[in-house]
Scaffold this motif. Structure first.
Motif, PDB file in Angstrom:
ATOM      1  N   HIS A 198       0.817  -1.227   0.000  1.00 28.34           N
ATOM      2  CA  HIS A 198       0.000   0.000   0.000  1.00 28.34           C
ATOM      3  C   HIS A 198       0.845   1.269   0.000  1.00 28.34           C
ATOM      4  CE1 HIS A 198      -3.725  -2.191   0.031  1.00 28.34           C
ATOM      5  NE2 HIS A 198      -3.119  -3.032   0.876  1.00 28.34           N
ATOM      6  N   CYS A 231      -7.649   2.533  -4.126  1.00 27.98           N
ATOM      7  CA  CYS A 231      -7.349   1.257  -3.464  1.00 27.98           C
ATOM      8  C   CYS A 231      -8.315   1.103  -2.288  1.00 27.98           C
ATOM      9  CB  CYS A 231      -5.896   1.291  -2.977  1.00 27.98           C
ATOM     10  SG  CYS A 231      -5.366  -0.202  -2.121  1.00 27.98           S
ATOM     11  N   CYS A 243      -7.742   0.542   0.561  1.00 30.18           N
ATOM     12  CA  CYS A 243      -7.169   1.121   1.782  1.00 30.18           C
ATOM     13  C   CYS A 243      -7.478   2.608   1.900  1.00 30.18           C
ATOM     14  CB  CYS A 243      -5.656   0.893   1.819  1.00 30.18           C
ATOM     15  SG  CYS A 243      -4.721   1.980   0.733  1.00 30.18           S
ATOM     16  N   GLN A 245      -6.312   5.015  -0.226  1.00 27.91           N
ATOM     17  CA  GLN A 245      -5.356   5.834  -0.978  1.00 27.91           C
ATOM     18  C   GLN A 245      -5.561   5.596  -2.475  1.00 27.91           C
ATOM     19  OE1 GLN A 245      -1.350   6.079   1.332  1.00 27.91           O
ATOM     20  NE2 GLN A 245      -1.812   3.913   1.097  1.00 27.91           N
ATOM     21  N   CYS A 274      -1.773   2.688  -5.099  1.00 34.52           N
ATOM     22  CA  CYS A 274      -0.974   1.694  -4.359  1.00 34.52           C
ATOM     23  C   CYS A 274      -0.444   0.614  -5.315  1.00 34.52           C
ATOM     24  CB  CYS A 274      -1.818   0.999  -3.301  1.00 34.52           C
ATOM     25  SG  CYS A 274      -2.392   2.087  -2.000  1.00 34.52           S
TER      26      CYS A 274
HETATM   27 ZN   LIG Z   1      -3.748   0.671  -0.791  1.00 36.63          ZN
END
Ligand SMILES: [Zn+2]
Length: 428
Positions: free
Chosen positions: A244, A254, A256, A258, A261
């Motif tokens: 990530h 992504c 996550c 962000q 990544c």
């Molecule tokens: Zn990510």
């Protein structure tokens, strides 16, 4: 002088027996005289230990060397079938178990469905699978040098714990101790990318290269970093957790939270989902890569993005770690030589522009789909050949590891005793 233990399992881990076996593994065929010279043991001690090893079937006499002086020293060799190692790619369904040996020969493999959710129960199921594999292979548990586990997630290798694994849904599970206790064998655990890097170092085509980054791709992304022959774990066991790290500015979103990544470019299910949203077509992995090679513009564009992301990640490694080689595991490392060449050219161009002035290389894994499993085997062979607290035998092992350092560069002063392969109880 104490008598050696009656069981082979403790005897082969005894200090003197292991020193002799390590020397024979490094040198190949040896004579009793050459072993005494290399290990600095007395000829009488060497002869006694060789006698015991032959009694266990671990060492055999091979042939006599012709000698002009009329004396004919006997050559001794290890019977590697008598030094088995079990490696496990530990996933919930299925786990894969491989029976191998100190040379990394792939002898027998088996899938193991692990249905239990709770960790203690799952480890019991795994222990049962391992036990059956050992028995079905005509071996006794006591012969096995140890069990290595490769796990996707954050692993505290020193403590033998899985800190966090999404696949297993584990948090802080002392898997090595629990499995080791159930089997009565030493067990070691490592993150799968780290284990795979270790496998490339020990058994792979790149074993002569002592500094490189192994990049695990395809379903989960992570790096295993080997610097000057030692795996870099990091103080929290998280070295190489590159999934990530954003590598493409303003790139794909992504899960996550962000953008850009590395994971989103190399995780094949993400790439296939993107292909589907762009073309309206759901395709399998093989079809996607066939289309990319065949010139499908959408597939090619996605492959180009992956190449760019890989090149940026490689450049990080080149600049931060001074490695010249990046080994790509998973399908991105195998589907096309020209893909790797493109990554390598971009990696090289960054190096040239930043004045690093070195020749870099990007290659596919030399162990293919078995990287994680071979890494699990490598955990045990690495520890066994370079145990904590051992005095390195003369020769390559000692030179490579440094005479004042134990396994993976840890100082001897901090050697732990609870998972030692060797004890000094057998020394004279
Ligand atoms: Zn990510």
């Amino acid at each position: 002088m104490r008598r050696s233990s009656l069981t082979s399992t403790s005897f082969i881990r005894s200090y003197n027996a292991a020193s002799i076996l390590r020397t024979m593994h490094e040198e190949g065929a040896c004579t009793r005289t050459s072993l005494a010279r290399t290990t600095k043991m007395s000829p009488a001690t060497v002869s006694r230990i060789i006698g015991q090893l032959m009694g266990h079937g671990i060492v055999r006499e091979e042939s006599r060397i012709p000698s002009s002086a009329g004396r004919k020293p006997v050559l001794l060799r290890i019977d590697y079938a008598k030094l088995p190692i079990v490696g496990v790619e530990l996933r919930r369904n299925p786990a894969t178990i491989l029976l191998s040996n100190l040379r990394g020969e792939r002898l027998e493999r088996r899938s193991c469905q692990l249905g239990t959710l709770e960790s203690e129960g799952l480890i019991s199921e795994l222990a049962g699978c391992i036990d059956r594999l050992i028995r079905d292979s005509g071996l006794e548990r006591a012969q096995v040098l140890g069990v290595g586990l490769a796990v996707s997630g954050v692993v505290d290798h020193e403590g033998g714990r899985v800190v966090r694994s999404l696949d297993l849904d584990w948090h802080d599970v002392p898997v090595a101790a629990v499995l080791g206790r159930k089997l009565g064998l030493p067990a070691l655990v490592e993150n799968d990318a780290n284990a795979a890097a270790l496998a490339e170092l020990q058994f792979g085509r790149y074993s002569e290269t002592t500094s490189f980054m192994y990049l695990k791709t395809e379903t989960s992304v992570g790096a295993g970093i080997v610097l000057q022959g030692e795996l870099l774990n990091g103080p929290g066991g998280m070295a190489g957790e590159i999934a990530h790290v954003p590598v493409i500015r303003g790139g794909h979103p992504c899960p996550c939270g962000q953008r850009g990544c590395l994971q989103t470019y190399l995780n094949v299910p993400d790439v296939l989902a993107r292909y589907r949203s762009l073309t309206g077509e759901a395709v399998e992995r093989e079809t996607f890569f066939e289309r990319a090679l065949g010139g499908d513009p959408t597939a090619r564009r996605l492959v180009d993005e992956a190449a760019e992301a890989l090149a940026v990640a490689s450049s990080f490694a080149g600049a931060l770690l001074d490695v010249n080689l990046v080994v790509v595991g998973g399908v991105w490392g195998t589907f096309s030589p020209s893909f790797l060449q493109r990554v390598e050219e971009r990696f090289q161009a960054v190096g040239d522009r930043t004045g690093l002035n070195k020749k870099v290389a990007v290659r596919g894994s030399s162990l293919g789909d078995d990287s994680d499993l071979m890494g699990a085997i490598g955990l045990v062979s690495d520890r066994w050949l370079n145990p904590y607290g051992s005095v390195p035998v003369a020769g390559r092992a000692g030179e490579r590891r440094g005479m004042l350092l134990g396994a993976r560069g840890r100082p001897l002063a901090s050697a732990r005793q609870d998972d030692l392969y060797l004890s000094r109880g057998e020394t004279e």
